[in-house]
Motif scaffolding. Structure first.
Motif, PDB file in Angstrom:
ATOM      1  N   HIS A   9       0.590  -1.239  -0.166  1.00 17.67           N
ATOM      2  CA  HIS A   9      -0.050   0.075  -0.180  1.00 17.67           C
ATOM      3  C   HIS A   9       0.805   1.517   0.000  1.00 17.67           C
ATOM      4  CE1 HIS A   9       0.547   1.359   4.038  1.00 17.67           C
ATOM      5  NE2 HIS A   9       0.977   0.153   4.382  1.00 17.67           N
ATOM      6  N   PRO A  10       0.522   2.444  -0.417  1.00 15.76           N
ATOM      7  CA  PRO A  10       1.300   3.515  -0.618  1.00 15.76           C
ATOM      8  C   PRO A  10       0.908   4.545   0.592  1.00 15.76           C
ATOM      9  CG  PRO A  10      -0.689   3.874  -1.916  1.00 15.76           C
ATOM     10  CD  PRO A  10      -1.086   2.402  -1.296  1.00 15.76           C
ATOM     11  N   GLU A  11       1.545   5.669   0.523  1.00 18.99           N
ATOM     12  CA  GLU A  11       1.832   6.162   1.385  1.00 18.99           C
ATOM     13  C   GLU A  11       0.242   6.213   2.606  1.00 18.99           C
ATOM     14  OE1 GLU A  11       3.899  10.638   2.289  1.00 18.99           O
ATOM     15  OE2 GLU A  11       1.921  11.074   2.470  1.00 18.99           O
ATOM     16  N   ALA A  12       0.236   6.614   4.003  1.00 16.65           N
ATOM     17  CA  ALA A  12      -0.472   5.877   4.851  1.00 16.65           C
ATOM     18  C   ALA A  12      -0.315   7.216   5.504  1.00 16.65           C
ATOM     19  CB  ALA A  12      -1.324   4.939   4.820  1.00 16.65           C
ATOM     20  N   PRO A  30      -3.458  11.439   0.824  1.00 18.92           N
ATOM     21  CA  PRO A  30      -4.421  12.028   0.001  1.00 18.92           C
ATOM     22  C   PRO A  30      -2.991  12.158  -0.957  1.00 18.92           C
ATOM     23  CG  PRO A  30      -4.793  14.069   1.027  1.00 18.92           C
ATOM     24  CD  PRO A  30      -4.048  13.031   2.085  1.00 18.92           C
ATOM     25  N   ALA A  31      -1.888  11.657  -0.811  1.00 18.62           N
ATOM     26  CA  ALA A  31      -0.847  11.725  -1.916  1.00 18.62           C
ATOM     27  C   ALA A  31      -1.313   9.409  -1.865  1.00 18.62           C
ATOM     28  CB  ALA A  31       0.540  11.981  -1.434  1.00 18.62           C
ATOM     29  N   GLY A  32      -1.272   9.408  -0.646  1.00 19.69           N
ATOM     30  CA  GLY A  32      -1.449   7.761  -0.870  1.00 19.69           C
ATOM     31  C   GLY A  32      -3.129   7.385  -1.731  1.00 19.69           C
ATOM     32  N   ILE A  33      -3.635   7.992  -1.727  1.00 21.55           N
ATOM     33  CA  ILE A  33      -4.520   7.581  -3.114  1.00 21.55           C
ATOM     34  C   ILE A  33      -4.202   7.853  -3.937  1.00 21.55           C
ATOM     35  CG2 ILE A  33      -7.161   8.542  -3.636  1.00 21.55           C
ATOM     36  CD1 ILE A  33      -7.273   9.288  -0.182  1.00 21.55           C
ATOM     37  N   ARG A  34      -3.793   9.356  -5.002  1.00 19.88           N
ATOM     38  CA  ARG A  34      -3.065   9.195  -5.919  1.00 19.88           C
ATOM     39  C   ARG A  34      -2.436   8.367  -6.590  1.00 19.88           C
ATOM     40  NH1 ARG A  34      -2.318  14.474  -4.185  1.00 19.88           N
ATOM     41  NH2 ARG A  34      -0.161  14.213  -3.869  1.00 19.88           N
ATOM     42  N   ALA A  35      -1.544   8.045  -5.679  1.00 25.47           N
ATOM     43  CA  ALA A  35      -0.444   6.779  -6.132  1.00 25.47           C
ATOM     44  C   ALA A  35      -1.224   5.161  -6.144  1.00 25.47           C
ATOM     45  CB  ALA A  35       0.480   6.413  -4.765  1.00 25.47           C
ATOM     46  N   ALA A  36      -2.477   5.278  -5.416  1.00 25.19           N
ATOM     47  CA  ALA A  36      -3.166   3.782  -5.684  1.00 25.19           C
ATOM     48  C   ALA A  36      -4.235   3.908  -6.809  1.00 25.19           C
ATOM     49  CB  ALA A  36      -4.324   4.447  -4.379  1.00 25.19           C
ATOM     50  N   VAL A  37      -4.448   4.992  -7.257  1.00 21.41           N
ATOM     51  CA  VAL A  37      -5.114   5.256  -8.560  1.00 21.41           C
ATOM     52  C   VAL A  37      -3.211   4.717  -9.500  1.00 21.41           C
ATOM     53  CG1 VAL A  37      -5.955   6.784 -10.219  1.00 21.41           C
ATOM     54  CG2 VAL A  37      -6.389   6.757  -7.711  1.00 21.41           C
ATOM     55  N   GLY A 182       3.924   1.412  -2.092  1.00 17.13           N
ATOM     56  CA  GLY A 182       2.885   2.054  -3.373  1.00 17.13           C
ATOM     57  C   GLY A 182       3.820   1.152  -4.584  1.00 17.13           C
ATOM     58  N   SER A 183       4.720  -0.243  -3.758  1.00 18.47           N
ATOM     59  CA  SER A 183       5.383  -0.543  -5.011  1.00 18.47           C
ATOM     60  C   SER A 183       4.272  -2.197  -5.490  1.00 18.47           C
ATOM     61  CB  SER A 183       6.819  -1.604  -4.630  1.00 18.47           C
ATOM     62  OG  SER A 183       6.584  -1.705  -3.584  1.00 18.47           O
ATOM     63  N   ILE A 184       4.462  -2.733  -6.696  1.00 20.48           N
ATOM     64  CA  ILE A 184       4.228  -3.756  -7.243  1.00 20.48           C
ATOM     65  C   ILE A 184       5.559  -4.695  -7.528  1.00 20.48           C
ATOM     66  CG2 ILE A 184       3.632  -4.617  -9.052  1.00 20.48           C
ATOM     67  CD1 ILE A 184       1.993  -2.256 -10.111  1.00 20.48           C
ATOM     68  N   THR A 185       5.168  -5.606  -6.894  1.00 16.71           N
ATOM     69  CA  THR A 185       6.867  -7.216  -6.973  1.00 16.71           C
ATOM     70  C   THR A 185       5.449  -7.892  -7.884  1.00 16.71           C
ATOM     71  OG1 THR A 185       7.020  -6.843  -4.681  1.00 16.71           O
ATOM     72  CG2 THR A 185       7.294  -8.920  -5.706  1.00 16.71           C
ATOM     73  N   THR A 186       6.116  -8.272  -9.195  1.00 15.82           N
ATOM     74  CA  THR A 186       6.019  -9.349  -9.691  1.00 15.82           C
ATOM     75  C   THR A 186       6.187 -10.826  -9.296  1.00 15.82           C
ATOM     76  OG1 THR A 186       5.364  -7.566 -11.170  1.00 15.82           O
ATOM     77  CG2 THR A 186       5.018 -10.007 -12.244  1.00 15.82           C
ATOM     78  N   SER A 209       4.173   9.493 -12.097  1.00 11.83           N
ATOM     79  CA  SER A 209       2.914  10.168 -12.458  1.00 11.83           C
ATOM     80  C   SER A 209       2.266  10.412 -11.801  1.00 11.83           C
ATOM     81  CB  SER A 209       2.147   9.154 -13.810  1.00 11.83           C
ATOM     82  OG  SER A 209       2.149   8.131 -12.927  1.00 11.83           O
ATOM     83  N   ALA A 210       2.294  10.036 -10.130  1.00  9.16           N
ATOM     84  CA  ALA A 210       1.455  10.383  -9.033  1.00  9.16           C
ATOM     85  C   ALA A 210       2.323  11.648  -8.479  1.00  9.16           C
ATOM     86  CB  ALA A 210       0.752   9.477  -8.002  1.00  9.16           C
ATOM     87  N   GLN A 211       3.604  11.518  -8.287  1.00 10.25           N
ATOM     88  CA  GLN A 211       4.217  12.126  -7.656  1.00 10.25           C
ATOM     89  C   GLN A 211       3.993  13.783  -8.813  1.00 10.25           C
ATOM     90  OE1 GLN A 211       8.001  11.037  -7.394  1.00 10.25           O
ATOM     91  NE2 GLN A 211       7.633   9.134  -5.408  1.00 10.25           N
ATOM     92  N   ALA A 212       4.131  13.972  -9.895  1.00  8.88           N
ATOM     93  CA  ALA A 212       3.749  14.339 -10.736  1.00  8.88           C
ATOM     94  C   ALA A 212       2.345  15.596 -10.574  1.00  8.88           C
ATOM     95  CB  ALA A 212       4.104  14.365 -12.129  1.00  8.88           C
ATOM     96  N   ASP A 213       1.619  14.633  -9.827  1.00  6.08           N
ATOM     97  CA  ASP A 213       0.861  15.436 -10.234  1.00  6.08           C
ATOM     98  C   ASP A 213      -0.154  16.318  -8.772  1.00  6.08           C
ATOM     99  OD1 ASP A 213      -0.362  14.128 -12.144  1.00  6.08           O
ATOM    100  OD2 ASP A 213      -2.242  12.465 -11.256  1.00  6.08           O
TER     101      ASP A 213
END
Length: 213
Positions: A9-12, A30-37, A182-186, A209-213
């Motif tokens: 999960h991203p920033e909480a 709010p930053a975490g929500i943008r990262a989730a998107v 906020g990472s993805i492991t495959t 992209s989330a950090q740029a918004d």
């Protein structure tokens, strides 16, 4: 071929407040929500249209909100599982991190690391933590779905990966797979040899992209 995408999960709120997470039910910022998107969009781009997808998540708010953003893009409902939670830190949860740091007893370099008492009342042992993650993974992998998404926590990621590569629990006390929030492991299993691969660990390119918004 089966592919698992494991999302941390991203920033909480507990990150920015400097308090202990664990089972403390913090929410995404709010930053975490943008990262989730951004996470959801990255996964949508990786998985073919029309493919069957399952989404599993820890039931805490910071993970379930992340899972909701992901599941919405795939038209499915996330399956919430408390076994995918972060380690419980007992009475330390929600307290300042420095409160835990003063009391924490680190595990020995050798010996009974999995059953080690870390000096905090109600704190979950590594053995109990690993056993519930391994059990959740066993149930998830009973499905034949080729694309599965698991939303969990940074600490619990270690035992998700350890379970995937079939590391014995008694050896997992020495394992550590680090991945940013906020990472993805495959993870991938091929259809011929049925070898299980860690394709990538802790990918965060999608967060630009989330950090740029």
């Amino acid at each position: 071929m089966r592919t698992l995408y494991v999302v941390t999960h991203p920033e909480a709120t507990h990150h920015v407040e400097g308090v202990v997470g664990g089972w403390h039910d913090s929410q995404l910022t709010p930053a975490g929500i943008r990262a989730a998107v951004s996470i959801a969009q990255a996964l949508r781009a990786r998985i073919p249209d029309g493919a069957e997808v399952e989404v599993f998540s820890s039931d805490l708010q910071r993970t379930s909100r992340t899972a909701e953003e992901i599941a919405q893009l795939f038209g499915v409902n996330p399956i919430l599982d408390s076994r995918l939670r972060e380690k419980s830190y007992g009475e330390a949860e929600g307290k300042p991190q420095e409160w835990l740091d003063r009391r924490f007893v680190p595990p020995p370099a050798v010996g009974k690391r999995m059953d080690h008492d870390e000096g905090v009342e109600g704190c979950e042992t590594k053995a109990a933590w690993a056993q519930r993650i391994y059990a959740a993974m066993d149930d998830i992998l009973q499905s034949s779905c080729a694309h599965q998404i698991i939303v969990t926590h940074g600490g619990s990621l270690t035992f998700v990966v350890a379970s995937w590569i079939m590391m014995p629990i008694k050896s997992a006390g020495f394992a550590r797979f680090r991945a940013p929030s906020g990472s993805i492991t495959t993870l991938n299993e091929d259809d011929f040899f049925h070898n299980r691969q860690v394709v990538s660990l802790g990918d965060t390119l999608h967060l630009d992209s989330a950090q740029a918004d």
